[in-house]
Design an enzyme around this catalytic site. Structure first.
Site, PDB file in Angstrom:
ATOM      1  N   ASP A 240       0.828  -1.214   0.000  1.00 37.24           N
ATOM      2  CA  ASP A 240       0.000   0.000   0.000  1.00 37.24           C
ATOM      3  C   ASP A 240       0.862   1.264   0.000  1.00 37.24           C
ATOM      4  O   ASP A 240       1.990   1.259   0.488  1.00 37.24           O
ATOM      5  CB  ASP A 240      -0.919  -0.032   1.236  1.00 37.24           C
ATOM      6  CG  ASP A 240      -2.072   0.956   1.113  1.00 37.24           C
ATOM      7  OD1 ASP A 240      -2.360   1.417  -0.010  1.00 37.24           O
ATOM      8  OD2 ASP A 240      -2.678   1.269   2.153  1.00 37.24           O
TER       9      ASP A 240
ATOM     10  N   LEU B 281      10.914 -20.099  -5.086  1.00 36.90           N
ATOM     11  CA  LEU B 281       9.823 -19.329  -4.474  1.00 36.90           C
ATOM     12  C   LEU B 281       8.521 -19.475  -5.262  1.00 36.90           C
ATOM     13  O   LEU B 281       8.504 -19.410  -6.487  1.00 36.90           O
ATOM     14  CB  LEU B 281      10.220 -17.843  -4.428  1.00 36.90           C
ATOM     15  CG  LEU B 281       9.153 -16.885  -3.888  1.00 36.90           C
ATOM     16  CD1 LEU B 281       9.034 -17.033  -2.379  1.00 36.90           C
ATOM     17  CD2 LEU B 281       9.484 -15.444  -4.246  1.00 36.90           C
TER      18      LEU B 281
ATOM     19  N   HIS C 151       2.252   3.489  -8.944  1.00 36.57           N
ATOM     20  CA  HIS C 151       2.069   2.056  -9.237  1.00 36.57           C
ATOM     21  C   HIS C 151       3.263   1.526 -10.045  1.00 36.57           C
ATOM     22  O   HIS C 151       3.751   0.431  -9.789  1.00 36.57           O
ATOM     23  CB  HIS C 151       0.774   1.818 -10.018  1.00 36.57           C
ATOM     24  CG  HIS C 151      -0.470   2.214  -9.266  1.00 36.57           C
ATOM     25  ND1 HIS C 151      -0.679   1.883  -7.954  1.00 36.57           N
ATOM     26  CD2 HIS C 151      -1.574   2.922  -9.644  1.00 36.57           C
ATOM     27  CE1 HIS C 151      -1.856   2.364  -7.551  1.00 36.57           C
ATOM     28  NE2 HIS C 151      -2.412   2.999  -8.563  1.00 36.57           N
TER      29      HIS C 151
HETATM   30  C1  IPE Z   1      -5.425  -2.666  -0.065  1.00 40.05           C
HETATM   31  O1  IPE Z   1      -5.069  -1.346  -0.278  1.00 40.05           O
HETATM   32  C2  IPE Z   1      -5.458  -3.402  -1.370  1.00 40.05           C
HETATM   33  C3  IPE Z   1      -4.161  -3.591  -2.013  1.00 40.05           C
HETATM   34  C4  IPE Z   1      -2.988  -3.261  -1.522  1.00 40.05           C
HETATM   35  C5  IPE Z   1      -4.215  -4.243  -3.285  1.00 40.05           C
HETATM   36  P1  IPE Z   1      -6.184  -0.207  -0.410  1.00 40.05           P
HETATM   37  O2  IPE Z   1      -5.456   1.078  -0.536  1.00 40.05           O
HETATM   38  O3  IPE Z   1      -7.140  -0.550  -1.471  1.00 40.05           O
HETATM   39  O4  IPE Z   1      -6.928  -0.319   0.996  1.00 40.05           O
HETATM   40  P2  IPE Z   1      -7.677   0.781   1.833  1.00 40.05           P
HETATM   41  O5  IPE Z   1      -8.620   1.467   0.913  1.00 40.05           O
HETATM   42  O6  IPE Z   1      -6.661   1.705   2.380  1.00 40.05           O
HETATM   43  O7  IPE Z   1      -8.355   0.008   2.913  1.00 40.05           O
HETATM   44  C1  IPE Z   2      -1.625   0.310  -3.349  1.00 40.80           C
HETATM   45  O1  IPE Z   2      -1.417   1.686  -3.381  1.00 40.80           O
HETATM   46  C2  IPE Z   2      -1.904  -0.252  -4.717  1.00 40.80           C
HETATM   47  C3  IPE Z   2      -3.282  -0.722  -4.897  1.00 40.80           C
HETATM   48  C4  IPE Z   2      -4.221  -0.707  -3.990  1.00 40.80           C
HETATM   49  C5  IPE Z   2      -3.633  -1.235  -6.214  1.00 40.80           C
HETATM   50  P1  IPE Z   2      -2.626   2.707  -3.362  1.00 40.80           P
HETATM   51  O2  IPE Z   2      -3.010   3.009  -4.750  1.00 40.80           O
HETATM   52  O3  IPE Z   2      -3.711   2.241  -2.475  1.00 40.80           O
HETATM   53  O4  IPE Z   2      -1.910   3.984  -2.709  1.00 40.80           O
HETATM   54  P2  IPE Z   2      -2.516   4.971  -1.624  1.00 40.80           P
HETATM   55  O5  IPE Z   2      -3.000   4.129  -0.484  1.00 40.80           O
HETATM   56  O6  IPE Z   2      -3.617   5.720  -2.294  1.00 40.80           O
HETATM   57  O7  IPE Z   2      -1.362   5.838  -1.243  1.00 40.80           O
HETATM   58 MG    MG Z   3      -4.081   2.418  -0.493  1.00 43.91          MG
END
Ligand code: IPE
Ligand code: IPE
Ligand code: MG
Length: 248
Positions: free
Chosen positions: A22, A133, A39
């Site tokens: 995240d 892995l 990303h």
């Molecule tokens: C969780 O992250 C999902 C992934 C890392 C794929 P999100 O950014 O979607 O989760 P929330 O919204 O903070 O709970």
């Molecule tokens: C995690 O990073 C990637 C996915 C959930 C696909 P985020 O896109 O949730 O990044 P933040 O949480 O908005 O910083």
């Molecule tokens: Mg996120």
């Protein structure tokens, strides 16, 4: 100072590590870029962590790459993520092959675009005989979906008298989950300073050690994984027992 790599006890390597990757969006924002750039940089972190996990002998690495809830993001972001997935798989398959990595995917894959699935299956197929892995991508995944899906299949098997209700126990239930082939993760890592599970593996983390770090995913590298593993190795896992019972 000894590196975290040198502080790892090779006899206590977790068999299965799961990561909620995240913070890509916030990373991009901090660098004055659009979210997709975050990303893109996250792919480098995946490469480093897969390499690191392989080096120390982790057997299974499950990465939360896209949740069921993530389908509700703006359409452009969802499309960019799907595109990036294909691009990453194409770019990384050779080096995954060199590193003896296998690939699997778990989740509700039906809503995934056909070309993404095709790409994924091609890569899976090429890596299927590798013995190092096992990399598991959680795509269009949610823990509640996994449990519901297992429940439906169990109900079907009860209805068709393939199994008896009385035989439904922990191991049988686990065998209907998408993670039936892998042990429950000993360690769950979440980056970006959020303290929640966000519908990732729910059943499977019943006794996982949880590790949270402020680092945003695009800044996370294998050394950060090693740090988390050292932290994990210094914990006492009691599984409901008393400390005295553990040593006897
Ligand atoms: C969780 O992250 C999902 C992934 C890392 C794929 P999100 O950014 O979607 O989760 P929330 O919204 O903070 O709970
Ligand atoms: C995690 O990073 C990637 C996915 C959930 C696909 P985020 O896109 O949730 O990044 P933040 O949480 O908005 O910083
Ligand atoms: Mg996120």
């Amino acid at each position: 100072m000894m590196s975290f790599r040198d502080r790892i006890d090779n006899n206590k390597i977790p068999k299965h590590v799961a990561i909620i990757m995240d913070g890509n969006g916030r990373w991009a924002e901090r660098h004055g870029k659009i979210r997709v750039v975050g990303h893109e940089h996250g792919v480098e972190s995946v490469r480093s962590v897969v390499e690191g996990a392989g080096e120390i002998g982790v057997q299974h690495l499950t990465l939360y790459a896209f949740s069921t809830e993530n389908w509700d993001r703006p359409r452009e972001e969802v499309e960019a993520l799907m595109g990036l997935l294909v691009q990453a798989i194409e770019a990384e398959t050779d080096s995954l092959m060199e590193n003896n990595v296998r690939l699997d995917a778990i989740g509700d894959l039906d809503p995934m675009p056909a070309h993404v699935l095709e790409n994924l299956n091609k890569c899976k197929d090429r890596l299927k005989n590798n013995t190092g892995l096992n990399l598991i991508l959680a795509l269009s995944y949610s823990g509640q979906w996994d449990i519901l899906n297992a429940t439906k299949k169990i109900a079907q098997d009860v209805a068709s008298q393939k199994i008896d209700i009385e035989t439904i126990d922990h191991d049988l239930f686990s065998s209907y989950l998408s993670t039936s082939e892998v042990p429950e993760p000993e360690l769950l890592i979440r980056t970006s300073g959020e303290y929640r599970i966000s519908n990732f593996l729910l059943w499977q983390i019943a006794y996982s050690e949880l590790y949270f770090t402020q680092k945003l995913w695009p800044d996370f590298r294998k050394e950060d994984l090693f740090e988390a593993i050292v932290d994990y190795q210094n914990r006492e896992r009691r599984f409901g027992k008393t400390r005295e019972q553990l040593t006897s």
